[in-house]
Scaffold this motif. Structure first.
Motif, short mmCIF file in Angstrom:
data_model
loop_
_atom_site.label_atom_id
_atom_site.label_comp_id
_atom_site.label_asym_id
_atom_site.label_seq_id
_atom_site.Cartn_x
_atom_site.Cartn_y
_atom_site.Cartn_z
N GLU A 1 35.98 45.92 31.92
CA GLU A 1 36.71 45.02 32.80
C GLU A 1 37.98 45.69 33.34
O GLU A 1 38.31 45.60 34.52
N LYS B 1 38.57 46.43 37.35
CA LYS B 1 39.71 45.84 38.06
C LYS B 1 40.57 46.92 38.68
O LYS B 1 41.08 46.78 39.78
N ILE C 1 34.94 38.87 37.50
CA ILE C 1 36.15 39.68 37.30
C ILE C 1 36.71 40.23 38.62
O ILE C 1 37.78 40.83 38.65
#
Ligand code: ADP
Ligand code: MG
Length: 628
Positions: free
Chosen positions: A201, A205, A228
């Motif tokens: 994650e 990002k 996400i």
């Protein structure tokens, strides 16, 4: 009774270059393995955008699943990471074409660069370069790609351990995604944390947060998906809503580079045409900048639908600019070919090109250091515009920076013109392949002695634009190695009182003698005011082509017949004066000297003596004479 024979997977060998690239991926102790994720996500996003585009003509392709989506499915227990998209998908043929060869010219250039480098440097280079699908093998000991092309009722699986071969076999549609591609990475032991949510994650990002397709993560194969990244297009936001980091991440994902952009250009054009632009000038030079096949990398969107990256939004000489244009006016249902011809597109091309140039111009005034860095990276490419884009030549000349005899820094033409001497009528330049050699060439001595600045042009592209009839501020560009110099109207800098070409009677007759002896080897021998320290130099005849230029063109295989050079003699040089004073009885010596002077000039230009055997015989006689 029927026998069912399972179709055995077909085994294929990778193209040689792929095998090499893979070997490098696997064996490099590579510091930033994370990039594989960015590459696979960008492929998934590309696939979704391709589908969106094809669905304009054939909406049935979307079926009952119209929203593009990328899912990351983690399976820590089995050390697996899966990247799945509902994009365009691949047929068997697509797979062997796309995943068995190297399609991108850039990747080839990158490989050549690695091959040309010393051991060890390669691993650093990978990090600055988009490496595509094969980067999966940095973390996976085996990769399976299961795919079903949109609209097809067949599915196939590609599989490889990255060691030289891959297999392709049909699979049941039930085992494949209903549409799109599933890339399954069987992670290496030391890469098993790429199946952990926290790590994945964070990476997504950081490096893919702005791809225009939403991304979800599933902590386990049967877990609920959690979004996400929302897939909102960054360029539709207003400038004040976007942080510098967001721009940088986006730049990295469109440019496939790891540096920071030197210029970020984000604006919305309103009025007759409405479009948004998000474009970047890279902070460093991509390896394939000079690849003749290299196209611009500006993408064209229409109302957030990706249409093509071959719309040539910017001219070739701005091919280093990366980014996109999103038009509100172009019709979506137009073929790519028709778009190319649309007047709306040409208005966009014009508008964006002018804006990029004015942005560069602005920076050149506001931040000299930043601008210089851009010029060092991309100047040689921008200069192609000097002969390709006649309309914008003046503004391109304004952007150009040069090395010159006036110090070690970069000079603009404005600087040059401001420093011009009284009676100076041209902008002088020396063209060649090597800056140091240019600085030392005898042909510029007389200019230097008069304080006349000479531009030193050592880029390959320079030979093309200087011959394209370019002038600036009404002043022509003139080569210092071509034609008569005619510097007599400009006095020597140190107040030296003897600037004239006037030669003594003796010297004049020696020059005439040399001309007779050298005969066909030269088109003329004459006194020169372009020399101060050297005795002789070669220049091109008045109507001939610049000599260095001739050589560069010859090396590029497009030489016109070389014109015979002119041997220029420095009438004030001690050596010449003494030679001229020798009596008639020294005929052989004077002849040898005339030939040796020509050979000397030839060598100073980086060439060989015309007749090496005769040259050594003459040199031998000269040494003998000195010894007796
Ligand atoms: P690039 O993306 O620059 O073309 P890559 O090595 O990343 O190079 O990918 C090679 C090719 O494989 C792509 O051009 C595409 O045709 C195909 N491909 C890779 N991943 C996918 C995917 N998820 N869906 C459809 N095609 C894909
Ligand atoms: Mg890719």
């Amino acid at each position: 009774m029927t026998t069912i024979t399972e179709a055995a997977p077909e085994t294929h060998a990778f193209e040689a270059d792929v095998a090499k690239l893979l070997h490098m991926m696997v064996h490099s102790v590579y510091s930033d393995k994370n990039v594989f994720l960015r590459e696979l996500i960008s492929n998934a996003a590309d696939a979704c955008e391709k589908l969106r585009y094809e669905a304009i003509a054939d909406p049935a392709l979307l079926g009952d699943d119209p929203q593009p989506r990328i899912s990351l499915i983690l399976d820590p227990d089995n050390r697996k990471l899966t990247i799945e998209d509902n994009g365009i998908g691949m047929t068997t043929a697509d797979m062997s074409e796309a995943l068995g060869t190297i399609a991108r010219s850039g990747t080839k250039a990158f490989m050549d660069r690695i091959a040309a480098n010393k051991e060890g440097e390669g691993t650093q280079l990978i990090g600055q370069f988009g490496v595509g699908f094969y980067s999966a093998f940095m973390v996976a000991e085996k990769v399976d790609v299961v795919s079903r092309r949109a609209g097809s009722d067949e599915a196939a699986m590609w599989s490889s351990d990255g060691l030289g071969t891959y297999t392709i076999a049909p699979v049941e549609v039930a085992e494949a995604p209903p549409r799109g591609t599933r890339v399954v990475l069987h992670l290496m032991e030391d890469a098993k944390d790429f199946a952990e949510r926290f790590k994945v994650e964070r990476i997504v990002k950081a490096q893919s947060g702005h791809v225009p397709v939403p991304i979800s993560i599933l902590e386990k194969p049967d877990a609920e998906p959690a979004e996400i990244a929302d897939g909102a297009a960054l360029w539709t936001k207003s400038k004040s809503e976007v942080s510098e980091d967001e721009y940088t991440d986006f730049y990295r994902s469109v440019a496939g580079q790891f540096d920071k952009p030197a210029i970020t250009l984000h604006y919305r054009a309103e009025g007759r045409q409405e479009y948004s632009v998000l474009a970047f000038v890279p902070g460093s030079k991509p390896f394939d900048l000079f690849d003749p096949d290299r196209k611009g990398r500006m993408k064209l969107y229409v109302r957030r639908v990706f249409i093509t990256d071959e719309a040539d939004i910017l001219p070739r000489y701005l091919r280093f600019v990366r980014g996109l244009v999103d038009s509100a006016d172009l019709p979506l249902n137009m073929s790519r070919e028709m778009i190319q011809e649309s007047p709306i597109l040409s208005a966009i091309q014009k508008g964006v090109t002018n804006r990029v140039l004015s942005e560069l111009e602005k920076l050149s005034g506001n931040d000299v250091e930043a601008y210089t860095a851009i010029w060092e990276n991309f100047g040689p490419v921008i200069k192609e515009g000097l002969y390709e884009d006649y309309e914008r030549r003046e503004s391109l000349l304004g952007l150009a920076r040069f090395r010159s005899t006036a110090g070690d820094g970069w000079r603009s033409l404005k600087d040059y013109v401001a420093g011009m001497k009284e009676n100076q009528t041209a902008i002088y330049y020396a063209v060649g392949t090597d800056l140091d050699r240019l600085k030392a060439s005898p042909q510029i001595e007389g200019y230097r002695a008069r304080g006349i600045e000479v531009l030193l042009l050592a880029d390959q592209v320079d030979s093309f634009w200087v011959t394209a009839g370019v002038d600036h501020d009404g002043k022509p560009f003139k080569s210092v190695t071509q034609g008569a110099a005619d510097l007599s109207l400009i006095p020597l800098a140190e107040g030296d009182a003897t600037p004239s070409v006037e030669a003594s009677e003796q010297v004049t007759s020696f020059i005439a003698f040399a001309k007779e002896i050298l005969g066909e080897a030269v088109s003329d021998v004459r006194a020169s005011d372009r020399l101060t320290e050297s005795a002789v130099c070669l220049v091109a005849p008045d109507r001939g082509m610049d000599r260095q230029l001739e050589k560069i063109l010859a090396a590029a295989g497009q030489a016109p017949m070389a014109a015979k050079p002119v041997l220029e003699v420095n009438p004030r040089h001690g050596l010449i004066v003494k030679l001229a004073a020798l009596g008639e009885d020294e005929k052989t010596f004077r002849e040898d000297a005339a030939h040796l002077l020509l050979d000397e000039a030839q060598i100073a230009d980086g060439e060989h003596p015309l007749d090496p055997r005769a040259f050594s015989a003459r040199l031998g006689r000269l040494i003998e004479r000195a010894l007796t």
